[in-house]
Motif scaffolding. Structure first.
Motif: not given
Length: 295
Positions: A215-223, A227-235
Motif C-alpha cells: 500500500h505504501l510502495c506499490g503492488d509487485p510487478h513482474p517486470k 507498480a506505484r501510484h503518484y502518492d506512493q513511496l520508494v524503498d
C-alpha cells in the motif's frame, strides 16, 4: 551535499546484553546527519526516569523533536504531601545536525484489543533545514499485532505525507501587527510551507511481502519491481541495489525479516547512493539502517 540518514528502534535503551545504556544508542548512529528513533521513553522507573530523547540529542549535540504515542501519569506525593508531577511517555523522535523549523505529531488509528498487549502509535513529522533546502522527515512505529491494525495506519500515513505540502505553513502569514509590537503573536517567526521532498522511516512491523508495504510502495510487478501510484513511496533499500528481502533488521530473527524501512518520495529516490543494515550493533533488539544520499 552528502547526507547520511539512519533509522533505529532503540527498545527504550535495552541492549542485547540486557542492560540499559542510552549513550551507546547515540554512539551507534553518530555518523548520521539525521536519525529517526522509535521506542524512545521519558520518565519510567526502569531506567531511573531518564528523558531518553534529551540524553540522545545531548550526546549527539543535535536538534531534536519528540512525539509521544501515549502519555500516562507517573506523579506522586512526596513525604511532605507535595505533588511531584511526572509523566511516562513512549514515542518517536527525529534528531538532526541542522535545525528543525517545525514539527507535528500524527496519532495513528488504534483498534482496541481486549486482553492483548498493544500500544497507541504515532508518526513524528520534522521539517529539517538542510543546507541544500528543507526536507520533511517522518519517524513512525506501526502496530505489531496484525495487518488489520496496520493497514489503517499506513493509509493515514500515505494521505498525511502527500497532503502536507498543500496544507500551508504552521503559520500562513505574518501577524497583521508590526513585528516590533508587544502584541505581535508570531514574534516575527518565519515559516514556510512543507516541502515536497519527504522521508518516511521506522519500524513498520511488516515485511516487503505484506499488503501494508504494498500500500505504501506499490503492488509487485513482474517486470518493473513495483507498480506505484503518484502518492506512493520508494524503498531506499531497493534503489540501493538490494533485493527487497534477504536481510533481517531484528537480531532475534534471521534471514528475511526486514521490518524496518526507509521510504522516500520520487525526487529523493534518484539521489540514494547506498544503504546498509548495521548488524554489528548490539545496543537494541533492532539494528539501525543507514542510507546515503547525494543531494
Amino acid at each position: 551535499m552528502t547526507l547520511t540518514f539512519a533509522t533505529y528502534n532503540i527498545q527504550f535503551g535495552l541492549g542485547q546484553d540486557g542492560k540499559f545504556d542510552t549513550s551507546r544508542i547515540a554512539d551507534a548512529v553518530a555518523e548520521a546527519d539525521i536519525v529517526c528513533f522509535q521506542e524512545v521513553v521519558q520518565g519510567w522507573p526502569r531506567d531511573d526516569f531518564e528523558d531518553q530523547a534529551a540524553t540522545i540529542a545531548g550526546r549527539l549535540n543535535y536538534f531534536y523533536v519528540f512525539g509521544s504515542t501515549f502519555d500516562v501519569d507517573g506523579s506522586f506525593r512526596d513525604e511532605a504531601g507535595k505533588v511531584v508531577n511526572r509523566r511516562r511517555t513512549f514515542g518517536n523522535m527525529v534528531a538532526s545536525r541542522w535545525p528543525i523549523s517545525a514539527s507535528r505529531t500524527l496519532h495513528l488509528r488504534k483498534k482496541p484489543s481486549p486482553g492483548v498487549f498493544d500500544l497507541q502509535r504515532c508518526a513524528v513529522e520534522a521539517i529539517v533545514e538542510l543546507p541544500s533546502g528543507p526536507i520533511r522527515v517522518y519517524s513512525t512505529h506501526l502496530g505489531h499485532q496484525a495487518p488489520s491494525h496496520r493497514m489503517p495506519q499506513v493509509e493515514a500515513l500515505r494521505e498525511y505525507i502527500f497532503r502536507a505540502p498543500y496544507e500551508g505553513a504552521p503559520i500562513d502569514a505574518p501577524h497583521p501587527l508590526p513585528p516590533d509590537s508587544a502584541f505581535d503573536w508570531t514574534e516575527g517567526l518565519p515559516f514556510v510551507p512543507a516541502p515536497n521532498s519527504a522521508i518516511l522511516a521506522g519500524d513498520f512491523n511488516c515485511r516487503p511481502t505484506s499488503e501494508e508495504y504494498a500500500h505504501l510502495c506499490g503492488d509487485p510487478h513482474p517486470k518493473h519491481g513495483r507498480a506505484r501510484h503518484y502518492d506512493q513511496l520508494v524503498d531506499t533499500w531497493v534503489v540501493s541495489g538490494h533485493e527487497e528481502e534477504g536481510v533481517s533488521t531484528i537480531y532475534t530473527r534471521e534471514g528475511d525479516y526486514k521490518i524496518d524501512h526507509v521510504l522516500v518520495t520520487d525526487d529523493l529516490a534518484a539521489k540514494v547512493t547506498g544503504s546498509r543494515v548495521a548488524t554489528e550493533v548490539t545496543a537494541s533488539d533492532h539494528y539501525p539502517i543507514f542510507v546515503e544520499f547525494d543531494l
